[in-house]
Scaffold this active site. Structure first.
Site, mmCIF file in Angstrom:
data_model
loop_
_atom_site.group_PDB
_atom_site.id
_atom_site.type_symbol
_atom_site.label_atom_id
_atom_site.label_comp_id
_atom_site.label_asym_id
_atom_site.label_seq_id
_atom_site.Cartn_x
_atom_site.Cartn_y
_atom_site.Cartn_z
ATOM 1 N N ILE A 92 51.438 39.247 40.412
ATOM 2 C CA ILE A 92 51.107 38.356 39.303
ATOM 3 C C ILE A 92 52.294 37.479 38.929
ATOM 4 C CG2 ILE A 92 51.669 40.077 37.523
ATOM 5 C CD1 ILE A 92 48.943 37.287 37.459
ATOM 6 N N GLY A 317 44.021 43.753 40.703
ATOM 7 C CA GLY A 317 44.183 43.718 39.261
ATOM 8 C C GLY A 317 45.368 42.839 38.879
ATOM 9 N N GLU A 318 46.010 43.191 37.773
ATOM 10 C CA GLU A 318 47.190 42.483 37.264
ATOM 11 C C GLU A 318 46.874 41.089 36.720
ATOM 12 O OE1 GLU A 318 50.315 42.263 40.176
ATOM 13 O OE2 GLU A 318 50.218 44.397 40.653
ATOM 14 N N GLY A 319 45.631 40.612 36.860
ATOM 15 C CA GLY A 319 45.320 39.233 36.530
ATOM 16 C C GLY A 319 45.509 38.286 37.698
#
Length: 352
Positions: A92, A317-319
């Site tokens: 990210i 994930g993580e954005g």
């Protein structure tokens, strides 16, 4: 606690569509960028939407059930990955730098003390949730406090000039929590999607076949203990994580400020399930970035009746999906603002 959200709309829709249709292109030729441009204009209530101070918020928290073996990784990875975020070394961080996005990490309840750090917001509600195999993950009071804290974070971001925010998360065990929330809030067979527990429980961080069987068995035990609450706050308190709860509050707060919400994958969308059940008007502010490889994400997207912008087989994930989708959102705003019309370019339109 109530959230004051008005659905995007109003009298600008026809004018925005006319503006889109009269760009120098066949109608519909820019595909899904066209309804995206319309959505941006409606959110901001303008014919010339701008994306200002775009930002990614990564919410981190630990889960008491993680110690029971619902993840392939030990719980310590949560705080270790937060350190990686703060050092600028995670995916990210790479994508946020590339896209020119601001990035903030929020400690919602990591079982670790970081101390004051640049880029880290302390919103800790405790050193992780309780083990939902034995008791509710959090109290009703903690749940309400988490929603309120998320709302404050979003409002502060808006006060600093941000009007587009992407959501990410970090928390070992949070795909299990997301599976339980999805099962509770969608149910089985809703809108043709179906959210029975087996369907929406995937491998998370990479469980093998035996690990997946154990994860599903453990989540079945959790349901046998806590039931299947359909009220969003009750489900969140029973099975949620602090990071999911604060994120749901931030989503609601961002929609209150008419921000564009970039929705990442499975866990982020589970937070949106909670937020949407609290205030359905939030949906008009959401741009769904991608379709995760987690099987439960497809059920979530079907529940909302949406197609995401991308399908890259992401499951990090993580954005990261939200960050990768941002250039497409920017492209939608840019063509609406900068592309010539048939009149301004002296280009003949399609004949009758």
């Amino acid at each position: 606690m109530t959230f004051q959200i008005s659905a995007p709309g109003g009298t600008l829709a026809a004018d925005l569509q006319h503006r889109i249709d009269n760009k120098t292109k066949p109608q519909g030729a820019l595909g899904r960028l066209e309804p995206l441009a319309l959505q941006l204009g409606l959110i901001q209530q303008t014919l010339t939407p701008e994306l200002r101070q775009p930002h990614i918020m990564v919410f981190a928290g630990d889960h008491g059930a993680a110690r029971a073996g619902i993840s392939a990784f030990p719980q310590d990875v949560t705080w270790q990955m937060v350190e990686n975020f703060l050092a600028g070394g995670a995916a990210i961080n790479v994508f946020s730098r590339q896209m020119g996005l601001g990035l903030t990490v929020i400690d919602c309840g990591v079982n670790h003390e970081f101390g004051p750090r640049p880029g880290l917001v302390n919103a800790k509600l405790g050193p992780g949730t309780a083990n939902y195999l034995e008791q509710a993950a959090m109290s009703a009071e903690q749940c309400d406090a988490a929603l309120a804290r998320g709302r404050e974070l979003a409002h502060a971001l808006a006060a600093n000039g941000c009007n587009v925010v992407g959501f990410g998360e970090m928390g070992i065990g949070n795909t299990a929590s997301a599976s339980l929330l999805t099962h509770c809030l969608i149910g089985e067979g809703s809108n043709g999607g179906g959210a029975d527990l087996v369907t929406v429980t995937g491998r998370g961080t990479g469980l093998d076949d035996a690990g997946l069987v154990r994860k599903r068995e453990l989540l079945g035990q959790a349901l046998a203990r806590g039931g299947r609450p359909t009220d969003p706050r009750a489900a969140l308190a029973e099975y949620g994580g602090f990071e999911i709860a604060v994120m749901a509050g931030a989503m609601l707060g961002a929609a209150e400020k008419r921000m564009t919400l970039l929705i990442d994958g499975f866990i982020v969308t589970s937070a949106l399930l909670v937020a949407h059940a609290i205030a359905p008007e939030i949906l008009g502010y959401c741009v769904f970035a991608h379709r995760s490889k987690e099987p439960g994400h497809t059920a979530q997207l079907k529940h909302f009746g949406v197609d995401p912008l991308m399908e890259l087989d992401l499951r990090l994930g993580e954005g990261t999906g939200a960050a990768l989708a941002f250039p497409l959102v920017q492209a939608a705003a840019n063509f609406l603002n900068e592309m010539a019309s048939f009149d301004s370019a002296n280009v003949s339109e399609k004949g009758n």
